[in-house]
Design a protein around this motif. Structure first.
Motif: not given
Length: 110
Positions: A57-81
């Motif tokens: 579960v912990h690793s999945a949170g980091h993978l979501i952010d990597v996927a957002m970057t690779q998908a070209g998202s310009t949204l800035r990550p602000t917080k994660g749990y």
């Protein structure tokens, strides 16, 4: 968590490092409360299946952010749990419905 040589056990539920660098083991006694002292030698047994689940579960949170970057998202990550229950990642900004629809296949491909 038990004192070396036996005795009462302490069921550790959360391990955290405080602001001063002291590692805290929060939990509850599994019988009479053990009286651990500074310098005591203790033994800790990890319940492997929940530990592996929480690590994934912990690793999945980091993978979501990597996927957002690779998908070209310009949204800035602000917080994660990245812990259970209630793991999440928050981003700053807003996507219109059409942008969300376009982002989803890119996230799935990432």
């Amino acid at each position: 968590l038990t004192r070396a040589g036996g005795g009462a056990a302490w069921a550790v539920r959360m391990v955290k490092k405080d602001g001063e660098g002291v590692v805290r083991h929060d939990g509850e006694p599994g019988g009479p409360a053990p009286n651990f002292g500074a310098g005591d030698t203790v033994s800790l047994a990890v319940d492997e299946p929940p530990r592996r689940y929480n690590a994934r579960v912990h690793s999945a949170g980091h993978l979501i952010d990597v996927a957002m970057t690779q998908a070209g998202s310009t949204l800035r990550p602000t917080k994660g749990y990245h812990f259970t229950p209630g793991a999440y990642v928050e981003y700053e900004g807003k996507l219109e419905a059409s942008e969300r629809e376009a982002l989803l296949p890119k996230l799935q491909a990432a």
